[in-house]
Write an enzyme that holds these catalytic residues in place. Structure first.
Site, PDB file in Angstrom:
ATOM      1  CG  ASP A 111      49.679 -69.596 123.249  1.00 16.06           C
ATOM      2  OD1 ASP A 111      49.288 -71.011 123.225  1.00 16.06           O
ATOM      3  OD2 ASP A 111      49.035 -68.844 123.599  1.00 16.06           O
ATOM      4  CE  LYS A 131      46.420 -71.067 124.069  1.00 19.85           C
ATOM      5  NZ  LYS A 131      46.243 -69.953 124.057  1.00 19.85           N
ATOM      6  CB  CYS A 160      48.113 -67.615 126.542  1.00 19.09           C
ATOM      7  SG  CYS A 160      47.320 -66.699 125.230  1.00 19.09           S
TER       8      CYS A 160
HETATM    9  C1  C5J Z   1      49.040 -65.198 124.532  1.00 16.18           C
HETATM   10  C2  C5J Z   1      48.709 -62.895 123.620  1.00 16.18           C
HETATM   11  N1  C5J Z   1      49.507 -66.316 123.961  1.00 16.18           N
HETATM   12  N2  C5J Z   1      49.327 -62.291 124.541  1.00 16.18           N
HETATM   13  N3  C5J Z   1      48.340 -64.304 123.516  1.00 16.18           N
HETATM   14  O1  C5J Z   1      49.473 -64.802 125.715  1.00 16.18           O
HETATM   15  O2  C5J Z   1      47.441 -62.289 123.177  1.00 16.18           O
END
Ligand code: C5J
Length: 234
Positions: free
Chosen positions: A24, A129, A162
């Site tokens: 991400d 995802k 994540c």
């Molecule tokens: C991730 C989030 N990618 N913090 N998402 O950690 O909402």
């Protein structure tokens, strides 16, 4: 076999059995104007992970290691977005609303994509995802198993959301995961520390923790071993 100096103990590195997982690294989390900032976070804290992660990415590509990227986000019609996820936080801007980099966390929008420095190249799958974990409602596990991957080098944002959700999912599926602490980022420094402590506690209950310098040294050694093995079989 080459070993990465890590906690709670050394992590054995086998390039053919390992994947670099980039979680991400999306503009929506790392830059102002995206989803992360809409929740009141200081995005500059995440930018620190980009430089070290880029070094690791370049070295893994040069070593021929399999690289896989993930992105959190939703279909443009939001049909895969749970009501609870959209409503929670009560923020002025929510997933699907328009921000300065496009609709927040919506696939196809500029903010949803990965930052230029870490952008995927040909041959590197991108797993989209809908949730926090890389294995939930995705073909992540299938892709890794088709490649014979058993070990994961984990980088990405955010550490306690994540990244460690994915590490926990990977653990339950039988993968060995090594998290590189300077290549993961959190909006909350104290959460970064405690999330990593949880991974490596109890003899590595979820996995291992190291950093980019120690990993890159071991990668160099593992490359040397592969060259020697190839020469010996000639
Ligand atoms: C991730 C989030 N990618 N913090 N998402 O950690 O909402």
């Amino acid at each position: 076999m080459a070993k990465v100096n890590a906690e709670p103990y050394d992590f054995e590195l086998s390039i053919p059995k390992t994947a670099l997982v980039m979680i991400d690294f999306q503009r929506d989390f790392v830059y102002p104007g995206g989803f992360g900032e809409s929740l009141g976070n200081d995005t500059s804290l995440l930018l620190r992970a980009v430089g070290p992660a880029q070094k690791v990415l370049n070295a893994c590509r040069a070593a021929g290691m399999f690289v896989i990227h993930t992105r959190e986000g939703h279909r443009p019609d939001l049909s895969d977005l749970p009501r609870a996820k959209r409503e929670r936080g009560n923020a002025p801007l929510r997933i699907g609303d328009k921000g300065s980099m496009g609709r927040l966390l919506v696939r196809g929008e500029y903010g949803h994509d990965i930052v230029d420095e870490l952008h995927p190249i040909e041959g590197e799958p991108v797993v989209d995802k809908p949730g926090k974990g890389a294995f939930y409602a995705t073909d992540m596990d299938t892709i890794l198993r088709m490649r014979g991957v058993e070990k994961l080098i984990v980088t990405g944002v955010t550490t306690e959301v994540c990244v460690t959700t994915s590490v926990r999912e990977a653990n339950d599926r039988g993968y060995d995961a090594l998290v590189l602490e300077d290549c993961v980022g959190s909006y909350f420094p104290e959460f970064q520390q405690s999330a990593l402590a949880m991974v490596k506690a109890q003899g590595g209950i979820f996995g291992w923790v190291s950093d980019s310098a120690r990993f890159l040294a071991a990668l160099e050694a593992a490359r040397g071993e592969m060259v020697s093995m190839a020469a010996a079989t000639r």
